[in-house]
Design an enzyme around this catalytic site. Structure first.
Site, PDB file in Angstrom:
ATOM      1  N   CYS A 116     -35.594  37.318  -2.878  1.00 59.77           N
ATOM      2  CA  CYS A 116     -35.664  36.330  -2.112  1.00 59.77           C
ATOM      3  C   CYS A 116     -35.205  35.927  -0.766  1.00 59.77           C
ATOM      4  O   CYS A 116     -35.650  35.002  -0.285  1.00 59.77           O
ATOM      5  CB  CYS A 116     -35.202  35.012  -3.147  1.00 59.77           C
ATOM      6  SG  CYS A 116     -35.628  35.051  -4.968  1.00 59.77           S
ATOM      7  N   HIS A 257     -33.806  28.493   0.440  1.00 60.91           N
ATOM      8  CA  HIS A 257     -34.534  28.930  -0.485  1.00 60.91           C
ATOM      9  C   HIS A 257     -34.399  28.129  -1.584  1.00 60.91           C
ATOM     10  O   HIS A 257     -33.479  27.506  -1.927  1.00 60.91           O
ATOM     11  CB  HIS A 257     -33.777  30.536  -0.840  1.00 60.91           C
ATOM     12  CG  HIS A 257     -34.688  31.190  -2.160  1.00 60.91           C
ATOM     13  ND1 HIS A 257     -36.009  31.265  -2.099  1.00 60.91           N
ATOM     14  CD2 HIS A 257     -34.118  31.209  -3.169  1.00 60.91           C
ATOM     15  CE1 HIS A 257     -36.318  31.648  -3.099  1.00 60.91           C
ATOM     16  NE2 HIS A 257     -35.274  31.838  -3.902  1.00 60.91           N
ATOM     17  N   ASN A 287     -39.806  28.176  -7.735  1.00 58.79           N
ATOM     18  CA  ASN A 287     -39.329  29.604  -6.819  1.00 58.79           C
ATOM     19  C   ASN A 287     -40.430  30.441  -6.825  1.00 58.79           C
ATOM     20  O   ASN A 287     -40.769  31.290  -7.595  1.00 58.79           O
ATOM     21  CB  ASN A 287     -38.184  30.129  -7.521  1.00 58.79           C
ATOM     22  CG  ASN A 287     -37.499  31.405  -6.858  1.00 58.79           C
ATOM     23  OD1 ASN A 287     -37.986  31.551  -5.604  1.00 58.79           O
ATOM     24  ND2 ASN A 287     -36.268  31.707  -7.124  1.00 58.79           N
TER      25      ASN A 287
END
Ligand code: UT7
Length: 332
Positions: A116, A257, A287
């Protein structure tokens, strides 16, 4: 000699049209809309459907939009850094596949794997290529077809992830105090067994057994990752503010994020930022791993003004994490 800095000069994005809602997931695993929304902040996510469609196909859409907006062609690109954990294939790189699909004949490129935090690491790398003075148009692509590695019988992971991709162009500028200003980036491989794909790599190549054991899907020990993410992302964000003498009032936007709204809230709180300064797309995209940060910039582009101070922050598998301070370079 005048210092060359790297500035983002264009943004592109793509999310597939198919939507997977919490109500859809209720029919697939033992979960419910109320739990997902209250524990994560997610209402729905996008899923790339279609035989043979891969991460590079989302990239073609996003990059073509970016090139159109900037008024350049694929042949103007010098370097393509493709940040992803769901490349079309283990090799060749998705950068190669993308370069061929968009007709970028003058670029070299490669894939970058940092879960990520990939887009942040890609942005840092691109910045250094620009600053050395040799590269003029560097494309950083971040995105994932997470649905290709998610187990839709595992409620610990399938509720979180979605598909999507964004990209930015970096160009040199001699303007003072604009563009990518500072970064704090970290890895800690002792976290590698808390969020990962158990099989499919050189350690455990695919076998009937690994497939039957569902080891090619994402495994996450959510509680442990949460614990590290919630302090990790806040720590680096606070650190980058301190290092650059930034107060909460100085910051226009936190670009965090989007793994869990509670992690984002904790980071914003540590930075002393109100919710009105935090970019959020977790509710509608979930996500998207490498896609999250560039997609936020894509969605917010019209609101951004030249000189705005942005802090981009991420935490991901590995563990990988970091924060980058950018002074936005243009008005849309
Ligand atoms: O993107 C890269 C980094 N990733 C992250 O930052 C993710 C970090 N982790 C998280 O966001 C959270 O840990 C999750 C959203 C994955 C899980 O939330 P949690 O608050 O940590 O839940 P939990 O795993 O502690 O589970 C709490 C309860 C359990 O039930 P009991 O034991 O209390 O009866 C679970 O069985 O919730 C249950 N549960 C669910 N219930 C409904 C777990 N998943 C679900 C679900 N639907 N999907």
């Amino acid at each position: 000699m005048t210092k060359i800095s790297a500035a983002i000069t264009a943004v592109g994005g793509y999310v597939p049209p198919d939507v997977l809602t919490n109500l859809d997931l209720e029919k697939m695993v033992d979960t419910n809309d109320e739990w997902i929304l209250s524990r994560t902040g997610i209402k729905e996510r996008r899923i790339l459907k279609g035989e043979g469609l891969a991460t590079s196909d989302m990239a073609v859409e996003a990059v073509n939009e970016l090139l159109r907006k900037r008024g350049i062609t694929a042949n103007d690109l010098d370097l393509i850094i493709f940040c992803t954990v769901t490349g079309d294939k283990i090799f060749p790189s998705s950068a190669c596949i993308l370069a061929d699909k968009i007709g970028a004949k003058n670029a070299f490129g490669y894939d970058l794997s940092a879960a990520c935090s990939g887009f942040l690491f890609g942005l840092e790398t691109a910045t250094r290529f620009i600053e050395c003075g040799r590269y003029k148009n560097v494309l950083v692509v971040g995105g994932d077809k997470m649905s290709s590695i998610i187990d839709y019988t595992d409620r610990n992971t399938c509720i979180i992830f979605g598909d999507g991709l964004g990209c930015v162009l970096l160009e040199p500028t001699e303007e003072e105090n604009i563009g990518v200003i500072d970064s704090v980036l970290k890895i800690d491989g002792s976290g590698r067994n808390f969020l990962y794909q158990k099989a499919g790599g050189s350690q455990y190549p695919p076998t009937h057994e690994t497939i039957d054991a569902r080891e090619h899907f994402v495994y996450q020990d959510g509680k442990t990752v949460f614990k590290f993410a919630v302090t990790g992302m806040a720590d680096v964000s606070a650190q980058i503010m301190e290092r650059n003498n930034l107060t909460a009032d100085d910051i226009a936007w936190l670009v965090p994020h989007q793994a869990n709204l509670r992690i984002i809230d904790a980071t914003a709180e540590r930075m002393g930022l109100g919710k009105d300064k935090v970019m959020i797309n977790i509710d509608h995209f979930g996500n998207t791993t490498n896609g999250t940060l560039p997609l936020l910039l894509w969605e917010w582009e019209k609101k951004l003004k030249k000189g705005d101070n942005l802090v981009l922050a991420a935490f991901g598998g590995g563990f990988t994490w970091g924060a980058i301070y950018i002074k936005w370079a243009y008005n849309s």
